[in-house]
Design a protein around this motif. Structure first.
Motif: not given
Length: 92
Positions: A34-60
């Motif tokens: 596998l070391m001969k193969c091209e290395l690729l990177e993918l960045v994904q994000y896991e998000c969480e809403v701080e207070n789901p009941n508040d429409r103005r709540a921030m997501a982290r």
């Protein structure tokens, strides 16, 4: 719906497992290095809403980095996720 995926430990079996194609047959013209193969990177994000009941709540959000190796055999290119394997190799 995608087919079920078999789980297995990345180290040390990932290079050996990469030598088999989806049908379970040995790949032609690929030695499992596998070391001969091209290395690729993918960045994904896991998000969480701080207070789901508040429409103005921030997501982290937190980045999740995933690593892949793009290899090639007689049939063409194929990709192997190596996130856990690359991490295990860095500990050596």
């Amino acid at each position: 719906m995608p087919p079920p995926v078999e789980l297995f430990p990345a180290n040390p079996s990932l290079p050996e497992r990469a030598t088999a194609n989806l049908k379970g047959r040995r790949r032609k013209d690929f030695d499992g290095n596998l070391m001969k193969c091209e290395l690729l990177e993918l960045v994904q994000y896991e998000c969480e809403v701080e207070n789901p009941n508040d429409r103005r709540a921030m997501a982290r959000c937190w980045p999740i980095v995933r690593l892949f190796r793009r290899c090639r055999d007689r049939e063409g290119p194929f990709t192997v996720e190596t996130t856990a394997w690359e991490g295990e190799r860095s500990k050596e």
